[in-house]
Design an enzyme around this catalytic site. Structure first.
Site, short mmCIF file in Angstrom:
data_model
loop_
_atom_site.label_atom_id
_atom_site.label_comp_id
_atom_site.label_asym_id
_atom_site.label_seq_id
_atom_site.Cartn_x
_atom_site.Cartn_y
_atom_site.Cartn_z
N ARG A 83 46.22 37.43 60.73
CA ARG A 83 45.61 36.49 61.64
C ARG A 83 47.06 35.60 61.92
O ARG A 83 47.59 34.85 61.24
CB ARG A 83 44.53 35.84 61.07
CG ARG A 83 44.01 34.59 62.10
CD ARG A 83 42.79 33.78 61.75
NE ARG A 83 42.42 32.98 62.62
CZ ARG A 83 42.39 31.60 62.55
NH1 ARG A 83 42.64 31.15 61.34
NH2 ARG A 83 42.50 30.66 63.34
N HIS A 127 46.35 27.70 68.73
CA HIS A 127 46.27 27.11 67.56
C HIS A 127 47.00 25.44 67.46
O HIS A 127 48.19 25.59 67.04
CB HIS A 127 46.60 27.99 66.27
CG HIS A 127 46.58 27.62 64.98
ND1 HIS A 127 45.80 28.40 64.01
CD2 HIS A 127 46.69 26.52 64.29
CE1 HIS A 127 45.53 27.62 62.75
NE2 HIS A 127 46.09 26.61 63.05
N GLU A 172 39.63 26.00 65.74
CA GLU A 172 39.15 24.51 64.94
C GLU A 172 39.24 23.43 66.20
O GLU A 172 39.86 22.53 66.18
CB GLU A 172 40.03 24.29 64.00
CG GLU A 172 40.07 25.12 62.73
CD GLU A 172 40.70 24.30 61.38
OE1 GLU A 172 41.51 23.49 61.58
OE2 GLU A 172 40.52 24.83 60.65
N ASN A 299 36.47 28.44 59.11
CA ASN A 299 37.42 27.78 58.29
C ASN A 299 36.64 26.89 57.37
O ASN A 299 35.98 26.05 57.78
CB ASN A 299 38.67 27.21 59.03
CG ASN A 299 39.44 28.26 59.96
OD1 ASN A 299 39.32 29.43 59.76
ND2 ASN A 299 40.36 27.61 60.86
N TYR A 301 37.12 24.49 53.82
CA TYR A 301 38.00 24.15 52.84
C TYR A 301 37.40 23.41 51.52
O TYR A 301 38.00 23.23 50.63
CB TYR A 301 39.19 23.49 53.32
CG TYR A 301 40.24 24.27 54.16
CD1 TYR A 301 41.32 24.71 53.66
CD2 TYR A 301 40.04 24.59 55.61
CE1 TYR A 301 42.34 25.63 53.93
CE2 TYR A 301 40.89 25.34 56.23
CZ TYR A 301 42.03 25.96 55.38
OH TYR A 301 42.94 26.73 56.11
N GLU A 358 39.74 31.17 57.54
CA GLU A 358 40.69 30.52 56.60
C GLU A 358 40.04 30.01 55.29
O GLU A 358 39.08 29.37 55.57
CB GLU A 358 41.56 29.32 57.43
CG GLU A 358 42.36 29.67 58.62
CD GLU A 358 42.97 28.29 59.17
OE1 GLU A 358 42.94 27.20 58.58
OE2 GLU A 358 43.27 28.36 60.40
#
Ligand code: PNW
Length: 451
Positions: A83, A127, A172, A299, A301, A358
């Site tokens: 990616r 991005h 995002e 994504n 985290y 991610e």
């Protein structure tokens, strides 16, 4: 080693896709090579104090020149997919008008190299590195930027669509809109609070919605999605004000984007709360945004534990740090977050397919031990534990099809500069030498153990 054994004990299905993820500004360098235009990150990094170590992505991992080495790394690790993102100002310096053939040729080389190596490209159109020329016209505050991104999407799909099947419009929107326009931590560094975050977000979502049909028309057979950074949100206590603060955060970070994309509406509660700070939302905008998608990229985290506070009024939340282990960028290590976010998205929005686009962790800068290897045991365990949690959700019927490690190689971590590497492969910034870490070796074992 016990970690390698734990990696081998995970048995994802054979057709589950494992990859590595990067982003153009964080790895490419070549910031003004071969006719590339300036982006908002090229500009932002030059502002004193914007990046904690005073660095930039000017050179980064020199991937612009070393892309063949990086494909070889992926081959050695046995990755199925890669990616990456396109630097818009590399292929079109001003974000509109003339194209830059040398910039286009760079991604031709990269894509052709990946395909020759048997690695599937997953292409992200945006991005975070908006061409500065578009920022000069208002950037994400200007509704026209949405149309410029849709044009960009079509041009890219026309050019690469014969070889690239997997397309992501935005990476995002929450982070680049709010950190870029509300708090000012990221480019373009504006501090306009909730009004800034919501205005940029609406235009970004509009860009996504306009881009999806343009990609499909230019690249028949394309699979198209968007990548959202979502958080599992929990109130710090059962006090009503903490529950309300957690709700506000969840509405702003998760539901605003998910409701728009999957349900064609913005959450009423958020619109009421933020009355007076809303962007110009026109008739038909939400229908444009709610395009059917082939997949949702998530994504993830950390989880977010929230209490009443003073951040982003009238949202008025504050983050709480429960006891536990934290990464070098201050994120709590909490493996169930991946299971919880997958079941939440599946239950409330039921996307056709979900990718974890991610997942990964930051450390302080690392150095090899006597045996020449970086023994990033905590990162290796992070991957094993998070993939196990993904598998738990998968076994309950959540259609999660792919996982991308953030990130393939140590790179420029935005406002943290080079102080908090996330890579499974170490990059020596002096020599640009790449060396897989223990986490990369464990990741390879997880891939090999599929059956
Ligand atoms: C991502 N959170 O941002 C970005 O897509 C990458 O470019 C970046 O390098 C990576 O994470 C590591 O920071 C994040 O709320 C956005 O926890 C939000 C969160 C974490 C990362």
């Amino acid at each position: 080693d016990d970690l390698l054994a734990r990696a081998r004990a995970l048995h994802l299905p054979r057709d589950f896709v494992f990859g590595g993820a990067t982003a153009a500004y964080q790895i490419e360098g070549g910031w003004n090579a071969d006719g590339k235009g300036e982006s908002i990150w090229d500009r932002f990094c030059r502002k004193p104090g914007a990046v904690i170590d005073g660095t930039s992505g000017d050179v980064a991992c020199d991937h612009y020149n070393l892309w063949q080495d990086d494909i070889r790394l992926m081959t050695d690790l046995g990755l199925d997919a890669y990616r990456f993102s396109i630097a818009w100002s590399r292929v079109q310096p001003d974000g509109q008008g003339a194209m830059n053939p040398k910039g286009i040729a760079f991604y031709d080389r990269l894509i052709d190299g990946l395909l020759a190596a048997g690695i599937t490209p997953y292409l992200t159109l945006y991005h975070w590195d908006l061409p500065q020329a578009l920022q000069d016209k208002g950037g994400w505050y200007n509704r026209d930027t949405a149309h410029r991104l849709a044009d960009h999407a079509e041009t890219m799909a026309r050019h690469y669509g014969d070889r690239v099947r997997h397309w992501t419009t935005l990476n995002e929107p929450w982070t680049f809109c709010w950190s870029g326009h509300a708090s000012g931590e990221d480019a373009p560094g504006l501090t306009d609070g909730v009004k800034g975050g919501l205005t940029a977000s609406h235009h970004a979502l509009l860009a996504h919605g306009l881009a999806v049909p343009r990609i499909r028309a230019a690249a028949p057979g394309a699979e198209v999605g968007v990548v959202l950074d979502l958080n599992v949100v929990e109130p710090a206590s059962q006090r009503p004000e903490d529950i309300t603060a957690a709700k506000h955060f969840e509405l702003a970070q998760n539901r605003f984007y998910l409701d728009a994309v999957f349900k064609g509406r913005y959450p009423d509660e958020l619109l009421t709360l933020c009355a007076g700070l809303l962007p110009d939302i026109r008739d038909g905008d939400l229908a444009t945004i709610a395009q059917p998608l082939d997949y949702l990229g998530v994504n993830i985290y950390r989880r977010s534990v929230m209490q009443a506070g003073t951040e982003l009024p009238p949202l008025n939340f504050a983050r709480v740090s429960p006891p536990g282990d934290y990464t070098a960028v201050g994120y709590e290590i909490y493996p169930p977050c991946i299971h919880d976010i997958l079941t939440y998205v599946h239950r409330d929005y039921a996307p056709k397919a979900i990718h974890i686009s991610e997942s990964g962790m930051a450390t302080r800068p690392e150095t090899p031990e006597a045996d020449g290897l970086i023994h990033d045991r905590q990162r290796a365990a992070y991957y094993i534990d998070h993939i196990a949690e993904l598998d738990r959700a998968r076994q309950k019927g959540v259609p999660v099809k792919a996982y991308f490690a953030w990130t393939l190689i140590d790179n420029f971590e935005w406002a943290y500069g080079y102080t908090t590497p996330f890579g499974i492969v170490h990059v020596d910034l002096e020599t640009q030498k790449r060396s897989p870490k223990l986490s990369a070796l464990c990741y390879r074992e997880v891939l090999r153990a599929r059956r």
